[in-house]
Scaffold this motif. Sequence first.
Motif, PDB file in Angstrom:
ATOM      1  N   ALA A 144      52.217  43.989  46.392  1.00  0.00           N
ATOM      2  CA  ALA A 144      51.023  43.579  46.999  1.00  0.00           C
ATOM      3  C   ALA A 144      49.644  44.058  45.872  1.00  0.00           C
ATOM      4  O   ALA A 144      49.739  45.316  45.701  1.00  0.00           O
ATOM      5  CB  ALA A 144      50.863  44.232  48.082  1.00  0.00           C
ATOM      6  N   GLN A 145      49.106  43.108  45.718  1.00  0.00           N
ATOM      7  CA  GLN A 145      47.467  43.556  44.867  1.00  0.00           C
ATOM      8  C   GLN A 145      46.703  44.139  45.888  1.00  0.00           C
ATOM      9  O   GLN A 145      46.041  43.301  46.506  1.00  0.00           O
ATOM     10  CB  GLN A 145      47.229  42.215  44.020  1.00  0.00           C
ATOM     11  CG  GLN A 145      46.253  42.585  42.905  1.00  0.00           C
ATOM     12  CD  GLN A 145      45.944  41.552  42.242  1.00  0.00           C
ATOM     13  OE1 GLN A 145      46.255  40.187  42.490  1.00  0.00           O
ATOM     14  NE2 GLN A 145      45.365  41.682  40.886  1.00  0.00           N
ATOM     15  N   LEU A 146      46.373  45.464  45.570  1.00  0.00           N
ATOM     16  CA  LEU A 146      45.427  46.039  46.807  1.00  0.00           C
ATOM     17  C   LEU A 146      43.857  46.143  46.158  1.00  0.00           C
ATOM     18  O   LEU A 146      43.134  46.277  46.993  1.00  0.00           O
ATOM     19  CB  LEU A 146      46.142  47.320  47.025  1.00  0.00           C
ATOM     20  CG  LEU A 146      47.212  47.579  47.707  1.00  0.00           C
ATOM     21  CD1 LEU A 146      47.522  48.761  48.168  1.00  0.00           C
ATOM     22  CD2 LEU A 146      47.360  46.508  48.851  1.00  0.00           C
ATOM     23  N   GLU A 147      43.843  45.856  45.032  1.00  0.00           N
ATOM     24  CA  GLU A 147      42.265  46.256  44.929  1.00  0.00           C
ATOM     25  C   GLU A 147      42.220  45.618  43.332  1.00  0.00           C
ATOM     26  O   GLU A 147      43.078  45.606  42.399  1.00  0.00           O
ATOM     27  CB  GLU A 147      41.897  47.511  44.689  1.00  0.00           C
ATOM     28  CG  GLU A 147      40.477  48.059  44.412  1.00  0.00           C
ATOM     29  CD  GLU A 147      40.097  49.239  44.514  1.00  0.00           C
ATOM     30  OE1 GLU A 147      40.639  50.229  44.833  1.00  0.00           O
ATOM     31  OE2 GLU A 147      38.903  49.561  43.845  1.00  0.00           O
ATOM     32  N   LYS A 148      40.903  44.775  43.139  1.00  0.00           N
ATOM     33  CA  LYS A 148      40.625  44.418  41.923  1.00  0.00           C
ATOM     34  C   LYS A 148      39.244  44.668  41.534  1.00  0.00           C
ATOM     35  O   LYS A 148      38.373  44.576  42.399  1.00  0.00           O
ATOM     36  CB  LYS A 148      40.769  42.615  41.917  1.00  0.00           C
ATOM     37  CG  LYS A 148      42.220  41.986  42.015  1.00  0.00           C
ATOM     38  CD  LYS A 148      42.193  40.614  41.853  1.00  0.00           C
ATOM     39  CE  LYS A 148      41.542  39.809  42.998  1.00  0.00           C
ATOM     40  NZ  LYS A 148      41.713  38.271  42.572  1.00  0.00           N
TER      41      LYS A 148
ATOM     42  N   LEU B 185      41.401  47.797  35.974  1.00  0.00           N
ATOM     43  CA  LEU B 185      41.326  46.102  36.445  1.00  0.00           C
ATOM     44  C   LEU B 185      41.701  46.009  37.799  1.00  0.00           C
ATOM     45  O   LEU B 185      41.170  45.184  38.500  1.00  0.00           O
ATOM     46  CB  LEU B 185      41.867  45.475  35.416  1.00  0.00           C
ATOM     47  CG  LEU B 185      41.472  45.459  33.870  1.00  0.00           C
ATOM     48  CD1 LEU B 185      42.497  45.059  32.879  1.00  0.00           C
ATOM     49  CD2 LEU B 185      39.896  45.017  33.654  1.00  0.00           C
ATOM     50  N   THR B 186      43.047  46.315  37.914  1.00  0.00           N
ATOM     51  CA  THR B 186      43.577  46.212  39.214  1.00  0.00           C
ATOM     52  C   THR B 186      45.041  47.088  39.540  1.00  0.00           C
ATOM     53  O   THR B 186      45.425  47.619  38.581  1.00  0.00           O
ATOM     54  CB  THR B 186      44.080  44.828  39.367  1.00  0.00           C
ATOM     55  OG1 THR B 186      44.721  44.236  40.504  1.00  0.00           O
ATOM     56  CG2 THR B 186      45.237  44.634  38.375  1.00  0.00           C
ATOM     57  N   TYR B 187      45.186  47.200  40.733  1.00  0.00           N
ATOM     58  CA  TYR B 187      46.477  47.786  40.950  1.00  0.00           C
ATOM     59  C   TYR B 187      47.342  47.217  42.180  1.00  0.00           C
ATOM     60  O   TYR B 187      46.700  46.504  43.114  1.00  0.00           O
ATOM     61  CB  TYR B 187      46.193  49.206  41.418  1.00  0.00           C
ATOM     62  CG  TYR B 187      45.843  49.746  42.500  1.00  0.00           C
ATOM     63  CD1 TYR B 187      44.515  49.849  42.837  1.00  0.00           C
ATOM     64  CD2 TYR B 187      46.896  50.109  43.746  1.00  0.00           C
ATOM     65  CE1 TYR B 187      44.214  50.466  44.268  1.00  0.00           C
ATOM     66  CE2 TYR B 187      46.738  50.655  44.813  1.00  0.00           C
ATOM     67  CZ  TYR B 187      45.171  50.751  45.303  1.00  0.00           C
ATOM     68  OH  TYR B 187      44.788  51.240  46.368  1.00  0.00           O
TER      69      TYR B 187
END
Lengths: 114, 110
Positions: free
Chosen positions: A53-57, A46-48
């Motif tokens: 900082a949220q780097l990828e969705k 889902l996301t990391y």
Amino acid sequence: DTGVSQDPRHKITKRGQNVTFRCDPISEHNRLYWYRQTLGQGPEFLTYFQNEAQLEKSRLLSDRFSAERPKGSFSTLEIQRTEQGDSAMYLCASRGHERIHEQFFGPGTRLTVL
Amino acid sequence: TQLLEQSPQFLSIQEGENLTVYCNSSSVFSSLQWYRQEPGEGPVLLVTVVTGGEVKKLKRLTFQFGDARKDSSLHITAAQPGDTGLYLCAGNNYGQNFVFGPGTRLSVLP
């Protein structure tokens, strides 16, 4: 216990309600991942986050989903206006600085939307 | 999009038998992980393989990473009922996000 913890373990809600899950990673792990797993399938990314900082969705993360990691420690995943299709196991995992190929999972939160 | 396939999807064997399960992709990964998951719990990491051709052993479990780093196998010798579970492989590229296969559900009957 120094493993990844998740709360709650189980959540039953009615369609249209909002739900929030919490994940506490292994202490000092900088990376935190959220996954969704439906019956008979492997976890879907889902996301990391790296620190706060949220780097990828993933494209799986619709506008009704939001995740935060405000201080770079615990994280929350909120689902707004839940739908029956959101019923799944939501898994959190964390990864440290050095052993970049290894992530460690929490026990998961089982969501049932009625 | 990187995808991982696992085979067989289901496997039911008697205690004491040997088995091999496979994880395949058309993509190259920098590493591959194997996990075992029990019902209602999160996956538990068994091993990480990083080098093409690498073989790792964990008691009765032997893991191999393909030379081209696109596939992997898990061999269990003399399976026991405690080996029952969902075996997942996951591919990773230099610490970015992890891609999981659908899993092999193993049942070892006493």
